[in-house]
Design an enzyme around this catalytic site. Structure first.
Site, PDB file in Angstrom:
ATOM      1  N   GLY A   9       0.820  -1.223   0.000  1.00 43.30           N
ATOM      2  CA  GLY A   9       0.000   0.000   0.000  1.00 43.30           C
ATOM      3  C   GLY A   9       0.844   1.259   0.000  1.00 43.30           C
ATOM      4  O   GLY A   9       0.405   2.321   0.440  1.00 43.30           O
ATOM      5  N   VAL A  60      -2.927  -7.341  -3.009  1.00 41.93           N
ATOM      6  CA  VAL A  60      -2.496  -8.233  -1.923  1.00 41.93           C
ATOM      7  C   VAL A  60      -3.524  -9.328  -1.613  1.00 41.93           C
ATOM      8  O   VAL A  60      -3.192 -10.325  -0.968  1.00 41.93           O
ATOM      9  CB  VAL A  60      -2.156  -7.452  -0.622  1.00 41.93           C
ATOM     10  N   TYR A 150     -14.464  -2.801   9.140  1.00 41.83           N
ATOM     11  CA  TYR A 150     -13.073  -2.369   9.375  1.00 41.83           C
ATOM     12  C   TYR A 150     -12.617  -2.728  10.796  1.00 41.83           C
ATOM     13  O   TYR A 150     -11.481  -3.183  11.003  1.00 41.83           O
ATOM     14  CB  TYR A 150     -13.014  -0.864   9.131  1.00 41.83           C
ATOM     15  N   ALA A 153     -11.873  -6.349  10.917  1.00 41.80           N
ATOM     16  CA  ALA A 153     -10.598  -6.629  10.231  1.00 41.80           C
ATOM     17  C   ALA A 153      -9.418  -6.204  11.114  1.00 41.80           C
ATOM     18  O   ALA A 153      -8.434  -6.941  11.241  1.00 41.80           O
ATOM     19  CB  ALA A 153     -10.549  -5.892   8.891  1.00 41.80           C
ATOM     20  N   LYS A 154      -9.512  -5.035  11.716  1.00 46.23           N
ATOM     21  CA  LYS A 154      -8.379  -4.513  12.488  1.00 46.23           C
ATOM     22  C   LYS A 154      -8.199  -5.246  13.820  1.00 46.23           C
ATOM     23  O   LYS A 154      -7.072  -5.359  14.321  1.00 46.23           O
ATOM     24  CB  LYS A 154      -8.536  -3.003  12.696  1.00 46.23           C
TER      25      LYS A 154
HETATM   26  P1  NAI Z   1      -4.385   5.290   2.209  1.00 45.50           P
HETATM   27  O1  NAI Z   1      -5.770   5.071   1.737  1.00 45.50           O
HETATM   28  O2  NAI Z   1      -3.799   6.661   2.122  1.00 45.50           O
HETATM   29  O3  NAI Z   1      -3.373   4.261   1.509  1.00 45.50           O
HETATM   30  C1  NAI Z   1      -3.669   2.904   1.392  1.00 45.50           C
HETATM   31  C2  NAI Z   1      -2.942   2.344   0.194  1.00 45.50           C
HETATM   32  O4  NAI Z   1      -3.252   0.941   0.096  1.00 45.50           O
HETATM   33  C3  NAI Z   1      -3.358   2.992  -1.130  1.00 45.50           C
HETATM   34  O5  NAI Z   1      -2.223   3.441  -1.835  1.00 45.50           O
HETATM   35  C4  NAI Z   1      -4.091   1.869  -1.853  1.00 45.50           C
HETATM   36  O6  NAI Z   1      -3.952   1.917  -3.274  1.00 45.50           O
HETATM   37  C5  NAI Z   1      -3.428   0.635  -1.270  1.00 45.50           C
HETATM   38  N1  NAI Z   1      -4.252  -0.557  -1.425  1.00 45.50           N
HETATM   39  C6  NAI Z   1      -5.589  -0.669  -1.211  1.00 45.50           C
HETATM   40  N2  NAI Z   1      -6.001  -1.896  -1.522  1.00 45.50           N
HETATM   41  C7  NAI Z   1      -4.928  -2.596  -1.941  1.00 45.50           C
HETATM   42  C8  NAI Z   1      -4.733  -3.925  -2.405  1.00 45.50           C
HETATM   43  N3  NAI Z   1      -5.744  -4.801  -2.486  1.00 45.50           N
HETATM   44  N4  NAI Z   1      -3.474  -4.305  -2.773  1.00 45.50           N
HETATM   45  C9  NAI Z   1      -2.441  -3.430  -2.692  1.00 45.50           C
HETATM   46  N5  NAI Z   1      -2.567  -2.162  -2.257  1.00 45.50           N
HETATM   47  C10 NAI Z   1      -3.796  -1.740  -1.898  1.00 45.50           C
HETATM   48  O7  NAI Z   1      -4.390   4.754   3.717  1.00 45.50           O
HETATM   49  P2  NAI Z   1      -3.537   5.182   5.014  1.00 45.50           P
HETATM   50  O8  NAI Z   1      -4.346   6.150   5.772  1.00 45.50           O
HETATM   51  O9  NAI Z   1      -2.149   5.497   4.671  1.00 45.50           O
HETATM   52  O10 NAI Z   1      -3.603   3.809   5.835  1.00 45.50           O
HETATM   53  C11 NAI Z   1      -2.583   2.813   5.771  1.00 45.50           C
HETATM   54  C12 NAI Z   1      -2.930   1.713   6.751  1.00 45.50           C
HETATM   55  O11 NAI Z   1      -3.077   2.257   8.065  1.00 45.50           O
HETATM   56  C13 NAI Z   1      -4.247   1.001   6.439  1.00 45.50           C
HETATM   57  O12 NAI Z   1      -4.144  -0.361   6.757  1.00 45.50           O
HETATM   58  C14 NAI Z   1      -5.215   1.697   7.368  1.00 45.50           C
HETATM   59  O13 NAI Z   1      -6.321   0.892   7.631  1.00 45.50           O
HETATM   60  C15 NAI Z   1      -4.346   1.919   8.588  1.00 45.50           C
HETATM   61  N6  NAI Z   1      -4.819   2.975   9.468  1.00 45.50           N
HETATM   62  C16 NAI Z   1      -4.974   4.284   9.040  1.00 45.50           C
HETATM   63  C17 NAI Z   1      -5.404   5.258   9.929  1.00 45.50           C
HETATM   64  C18 NAI Z   1      -5.582   6.689   9.527  1.00 45.50           C
HETATM   65  O14 NAI Z   1      -6.039   7.505  10.369  1.00 45.50           O
HETATM   66  N7  NAI Z   1      -5.251   7.103   8.321  1.00 45.50           N
HETATM   67  C19 NAI Z   1      -5.726   4.935  11.326  1.00 45.50           C
HETATM   68  C20 NAI Z   1      -5.531   3.559  11.658  1.00 45.50           C
HETATM   69  C21 NAI Z   1      -5.092   2.621  10.761  1.00 45.50           C
END
Ligand code: NAI
Length: 249
Positions: A9, A60, A150, A153-154
């Protein structure tokens, strides 16, 4: 020693910052996202700073794509022994409006994705007798309105992490989870849009509830990932670190 890391990601957000940080720590980094083309900016940021990185396109949740991606990384950068399972999506809805597709797609990317990636990478870790796995959980694991899929999952990521720690510890592999609170990324921008609040106001509203008085940034999570992936964290495994500016969301 140069290790090879895969960060999923990593086109943007938390994962892009984590990829940059692991590269700055001296690792060669495979920047993986749905399409290789999306990873260009992250790869350029790493190589411009003198690091080594390649872009890898893979879903993934697709077993075949994962197998091919990990083999490609091994051929290009050497056997991967660090894995950060960061790829994620949200499909928020109150339970009565949540569709099967909302449920399946969220569980598939986070849980099936982390499972497939970890299963593929552990073979290299076990062979090397060393490895680090970091899984992204969330404060939403404790429950969050509109996020039944979500949150499940988490919370699942935490049980998955602890089990990997138990199974892989004897091979020199640690597994830990990071549970971020409110982090400023495109994901939280999308949440602001869904609830109809401007992003700056949404950030300010959230920051008010956070003990340290500010929102989190991707670099805050990258710093925690850097620690878990370091040589000296070898006796830390099966842990969930809440990185939320306070004890919980
Ligand atoms: P984001 O939405 O900015 O980035 C997520 C990335 O994952 C994107 O580039 C997307 O293209 C990629 N992605 C989605 N599905 C995919 C797949 N099937 N295969 C490969 N890549 C894929 O998200 P962010 O905010 O950077 O979050 C990253 C992680 O942190 C996630 O797991 C999210 O759930 C977790 N998270 C985020 C929080 C937040 O406040 N932003 C809080 C808690 C957890």
């Amino acid at each position: 020693m140069t290790r090879t890391a895969i960060v999923t990601g990593a086109a943007r957000g938390i994962s892009a910052a984590t990829a940059r940080r692991l590269a700055a720590d001296g690792n060669a980094v495979a920047v993986l996202d749905l399409e290789a083309g999306q990873c260009a900016a992250t790869v350029a940021a790493i190589t411009d700073a003198g690091g080594r990185a390649i872009a890898v396109g893979a879903n993934v949740a697709d077993a075949r794509a994962v197998t091919e991606a990990v083999a490609h990384v091994e051929a290009e950068l050497g056997a991967p022994t660090i894995l950060v399972n960061n790829a994620g999506i949200i499909r928020d809805n109150l339970l009565f409006k949540m569709t099967e597709d909302d449920w399946d797609s969220v569980l598939s990317v986070h849980l099936r994705g982390a499972f497939l990636m970890s299963r593929a990478v552990q073979a290299h870790q076990v062979a090397a007798g060393w490895g680090r796995i970091v899984n992204l959980s969330s404060t939403s694991a404790l429950g969050n309105r509109g996020q039944a899929n979500y949150a499940a999952a988490k919370a699942g990521m935490q049980g998955f992490t602890k089990t990997l720690a138990i199974e892989l510890g004897r091979f020199g592999v640690t597994a830990n989870a990071i549970a971020p609170g409110f982090i400023v990324t495109d994901m939280t921008r999308a949440t602001a849009e869904r609830v109809g609040v401007g992003f700056e106001d949404f950030i300010a509203q959230n920051a008010k509830e956070i003990p340290v008085g500010r929102a989190g940034y991707p670099e805050d999570i990258a710093a925690a990932a850097s620690f878990f992936c370091s040589e000296e964290a070898g006796f830390v495994s099966g842990q969930v670190l809440y990185v939320a500016g306070g004890p919980r969301a």
